[in-house]
Scaffold this motif. Structure first.
Motif, short mmCIF file in Angstrom:
data_model
loop_
_atom_site.label_atom_id
_atom_site.label_comp_id
_atom_site.label_asym_id
_atom_site.label_seq_id
_atom_site.Cartn_x
_atom_site.Cartn_y
_atom_site.Cartn_z
N TRP A 109 0.64 -1.60 0.45
CA TRP A 109 -0.07 0.03 -0.03
C TRP A 109 0.82 1.04 -0.07
CZ3 TRP A 109 -3.56 3.37 -0.49
CH2 TRP A 109 -5.63 2.44 -0.45
N CYS A 110 1.83 1.14 0.18
CA CYS A 110 3.18 2.19 1.08
C CYS A 110 3.27 2.66 -0.80
CB CYS A 110 3.74 1.91 1.77
SG CYS A 110 3.45 2.41 3.50
N LYS A 111 3.70 1.64 -1.35
CA LYS A 111 4.29 1.66 -2.41
C LYS A 111 3.10 1.82 -3.50
CE LYS A 111 7.30 0.89 -6.23
NZ LYS A 111 5.93 1.52 -7.12
N TRP A 113 0.90 3.96 -3.50
CA TRP A 113 0.38 5.60 -2.29
C TRP A 113 1.68 6.68 -2.69
CZ3 TRP A 113 -3.10 8.19 -1.35
CH2 TRP A 113 -2.83 9.51 -0.96
N SER A 114 2.81 5.70 -3.05
CA SER A 114 4.03 7.17 -3.61
C SER A 114 3.94 6.86 -4.77
CB SER A 114 5.32 5.97 -3.23
OG SER A 114 6.28 6.69 -3.65
N THR A 135 1.53 7.62 4.72
CA THR A 135 3.30 6.95 5.19
C THR A 135 2.37 6.57 6.41
OG1 THR A 135 4.52 6.89 3.48
CG2 THR A 135 5.32 5.58 5.89
N LEU A 138 -0.86 5.40 6.98
CA LEU A 138 -1.04 3.71 6.35
C LEU A 138 -0.77 2.77 7.98
CD1 LEU A 138 -0.36 3.82 3.43
CD2 LEU A 138 -2.35 3.09 4.26
#
Length: 426
Positions: A109-111, A113-114, A135, A138
């Motif tokens: 998810w962080c990837k 979002w980035s 981040t 999350l």
């Protein structure tokens, strides 16, 4: 200036999250794929469906919270996530594995979002702040999930354990009662040889006792009888049934735990499995009727007649009162006279043999028997069978401490009996 910058960041976060809504199906599937790649031990089939449902529900909830700036204290795991977590318990998926899946999913998810910030953030000067905001959100979401789902997992695990224990107990009850039990099949299911030797124990928490772990106490007592692995069945919160698959002739040792225990006689086969358990239950019933203290192990062979006559406690005590009168009292004199009567009957009504057995002069025995007749209000030979039975019940239904006191009374009188040729005492 800082305030307007925060507003700009929040507005950008909402805009990017809104732009991701159409991508929800691919985000949910991507999260699942990332988890499965990192955790190949997840079994296929129903577990994959549960994980997929959880990934999609969590992804939808995350975007909803980002779009609406929902405070953490107002968030809760979606109903679908709670349901899938409870279902995972039923599939024997551990809590640690669930939490690891969430951590792996968080990385994905962080990837995402980035990447979304890189695509949709027009003001590159705040891009880093927007990525950091997402981040941090999350990570906070993961903390929330860890706390909330932890309690859901525990509740479901306890429910499954309770229902599993109830189902296990129900099956053992069928083995104990049904006529068409296949010994081999039942033994395989129980992991216990029903065709072999058995000694049954029944443990029950003592009234007012602490929350003693009954299973470990059962193992402790069983270990004093045999090294064989026992079969344990938890029938309710205060009771455990136990069978030891061995030819045991000794009695279980008393325990320091706040329980009372009934022990059946050794037996063989399915019939013996049932009989020894029934005897253990009867021994426990006598122990409760007599008010035995915590830690007592009552062996059926010692209380067999009391168990037979004591199925109705009120009638049993009424019978003793009718037959013994004031001899049923727990006074020093009544206990002494009952012991003398029992010794006299055991000696085939021979004064000298009874005196030798009890350590008393035969005239002392004679005096006590005359006193007992007076208190009974009838000759000793009248309804003798009833009298002997009442004496036996009075002895077996006396708590162990009272038996010790009675023995001390008899022992004391033995010493006095040796000092005099004729000892007149009550």
């Amino acid at each position: 200036m800082a305030r307007s910058s925060e507003k700009l960041i929040l507005a950008t976060v909402r805009r990017i999250a809104t732009a991701l809504v159409p991508e929800l199906p691919s985000i949910g599937d991507g999260t699942l794929s990332h988890i499965l790649a990192a955790m190949p031990e997840i079994p296929h089939g129903g577990m994959i469906d549960l994980a997929r449902a959880s990934c999609h529900a969590n992804s939808k909830a995350i975007l909803h919270a980002l779009i609406n700036s929902v405070p953490f204290e107002q968030m809760a795991p979606p109903a679908e996530v709670v349901q899938s977590t409870r279902a995972m318990v039923q599939h024997n998926f551990s809590y640690d594995a669930i939490m690891r899946a969430y951590r792996v999913g968080l990385i994905y998810w962080c990837k995402r979002w980035s990447d979304a910030v890189e695509r949709y953030c027009r003001d590159k000067s705040i891009a880093v702040s927007v990525v950091s905001y997402g981040t941090a959100f999350l990570i906070g979401w993961l903390d929330l999930i860890t706390q909330r789902l932890g309690s859901e997992y525990t509740d479901e695990a306890e429910r499954v354990a309770r229902e599993g224990s109830l189902a296990w107990a129900a099956y053992v009850r069928r083995v104990l009662t049904e006529d068409d039990v296949n010994i081999r099949d039942a033994g395989l299911r129980l992991g216990y040889n029903l065709a072999g030797h058995h000694v049954a124990l029944v443990l029950q928490r003592h009234q007012g006792g602490d929350q003693t772990p009954l299973d470990s106490t059962a193992h402790e007592i069983a270990a004093t009888l045999s090294r064989a692995k026992p079969l344990l069945v938890r029938t309710d919160i205060d009771t455990v049934w136990c069978w030891i698959p061995a030819q045991v002739t000794s009695e279980g040792r008393p325990t320091q735990a706040a329980v009372i225990v009934g022990q059946g006689r050794p037996a063989v086969g399915l019939t013996g499995f049932r009989r020894s358990h029934r005897e253990a239950c009867d021994a426990l019933r006598v122990a409760r009727l007599a008010g035995y203290p915590a830690g007592t192990v009552t062996y059926f062979e010692h209380v067999e007649l009391a168990a037979l006559c004591g199925s109705d406690p009120a009638n049993c005590r009424a019978f003793m009162a009718d037959q013994l009168g004031s001899l049923a009292d727990e006074t020093v004199e009544a206990r002494r006279l009952r012991a003398t009567l029992t010794g006299f009957f055991d000696a085939n009504s021979n004064f000298r043999a009874a005196g030798s057995r009890l350590g008393l002069h035969h005239n002392t025995v004679r005096y006590r028997l005359n006193r007992a007749e007076t208190l009974l209000g009838r000759p000793l030979e009248e309804n003798r069978l009833h009298l002997e039975l009442a004496l036996h019940l009075a002895d077996r239904l006396a708590a162990p401490q009272r038996r010790v006191e009675r023995s001390a009374d008899v022992a004391g009188s033995r010493g006095r009996g040796r000092k005099k040729t004729v000892v007149r005492q009550q």
